[in-house]
Design an enzyme around this catalytic site. Sequence first.
Site: not given
Ligand SMILES: Nc1ncnc2c1ncn2[C@@H]1O[C@H](COP(=O)(O)OP(=O)(O)O)[C@@H](O)[C@H]1O
Ligand SMILES: O=C(OP(=O)(O)O)[C@H](O)COP(=O)(O)O
Length: 403
Positions: A37, A202, A360, A384
């Site tokens: 990033r 998330k 991310g 997101g």
């Molecule tokens: N079964 C699970 N239980 C808890 N955490 C998980 C599980 N599977 C994946 N994760 C966690 O999800 C996190 C990423 O989630 P998220 O922020 O939603 O993804 P992104 O940043 O790609 O949008 C990672 O740190 C990973 O360890």
């Molecule tokens: O990591 C982010 O989003 P992402 O996990 O959906 O890629 C962005 O930095 C937004 O962070 P936020 O979901 O805490 O508002």
Amino acid sequence: MKTIDELLSEGVAGKRVFVRADLNVPLDGTTITDDGRIRAVLPTVKALADAGARVVVASHLGRPKGAPDPAFSLAPAAARLGELLGADVAFATDTVGESAASTVAGLADGQVAVVENLRFNAGETSKDDAERGAFADQLAALADVYVGDGFGAVHRKHASVFDLPARLPHYAGYLIATEVGVLRKLTDDVKRPYVVALGGAKVSDKLAVIDQLLGKADRILIGGGMAYTFLKAKGYEIGSSLVQEDQVPVVQEYLERAEKSGVELVLPVDTLVADEFPDMKAKAPGNPENVAADAIPAGKMGLDIGPETRKLYASKLADAATVFWNGPMGVFEHPDYAEGTKAVAQALLDSPGFTVVGGGDSAAAVRTLGFDEQAFGHISTGGGASLEYLEGKTLPGLAALED
Ligand SMILES: Nc1ncnc2c1ncn2[C@@H]1O[C@H](COP(=O)(O)OP(=O)(O)O)[C@@H](O)[C@H]1O
Ligand SMILES: O=C(OP(=O)(O)O)[C@H](O)COP(=O)(O)O
């Protein structure tokens, strides 16, 4: 939307330019484990600095609770930005206080500063328009011009994303322009079969987008922390796995709608479980066990999709003409739980279609697990944000950059 090229042609020498970036990088203590990033915003920061602007970079990092918290300091990101730019980057230890004011006042033309985590201030994320506006006023005092380039946060109605651009002449940076250019193709003219794979942690944010995706995608594959709310909605035991209890009825409704509309909503058939969340520091193998998705023992925690699910998801991706993937399939940061994420990344590479990875952590997973990021169609810095864009929603941070 005016872009940074227009700003550069108008001339920025001597102007204070506020760049809202997304420097929300994964950290192990103070060590950045993936700097994607920071690299993504370099073209914008470099172009402004080279043109003689006094560049003020701001971002959130993690989810601190509206007050300073050293664990979420942007200092490591500021240091890395300096290394990548090959220049000194000043760092203000607050966001809008004395340190920020004096740091920005001390910038010479072409110099760059980073101010401390925006979310150390309650006004940044407040739901109250007046409180957010008051914080945006303080931010506005630091700059003459606003450049929005934090694509990962454009779905957030936050002060620095939504309220600040209304107070300053505003432009889109190179990252936002590129991201929107690619994602627009997925909304305007999507080639089918269109397969969406969702995982990550998330859960509540991502469950919300399934509502719209059910009308757009042909297949939706569910993994990661998302999966257990679905398994619970099917009436299965999920032990101590991540779950969004209040969303179980909504998920039941998704399952019924998918069945009626012919959209394939595909759930794990097996899952790796353990007694507890893995210790990330001790990369030593734990004791994961693979169980059927309808046989998670009480007290066990689901941490990755199992081998049968890996094969199933690979087969569901094999003929995809378009793939959008957001959210790791498991706790990929620990080697015991990385195989599901690896398998889905490999299936994207093997699929003949246009592949987009968003988020991310998803982007970090692709890089840290050793995949060649160039081999994917597009790696988006926002999970997101890209999901909500594909849903067709108006994103606050993009709307605010319109004239
Ligand atoms: N079964 C699970 N239980 C808890 N955490 C998980 C599980 N599977 C994946 N994760 C966690 O999800 C996190 C990423 O989630 P998220 O922020 O939603 O993804 P992104 O940043 O790609 O949008 C990672 O740190 C990973 O360890
Ligand atoms: O990591 C982010 O989003 P992402 O996990 O959906 O890629 C962005 O930095 C937004 O962070 P936020 O979901 O805490 O508002």
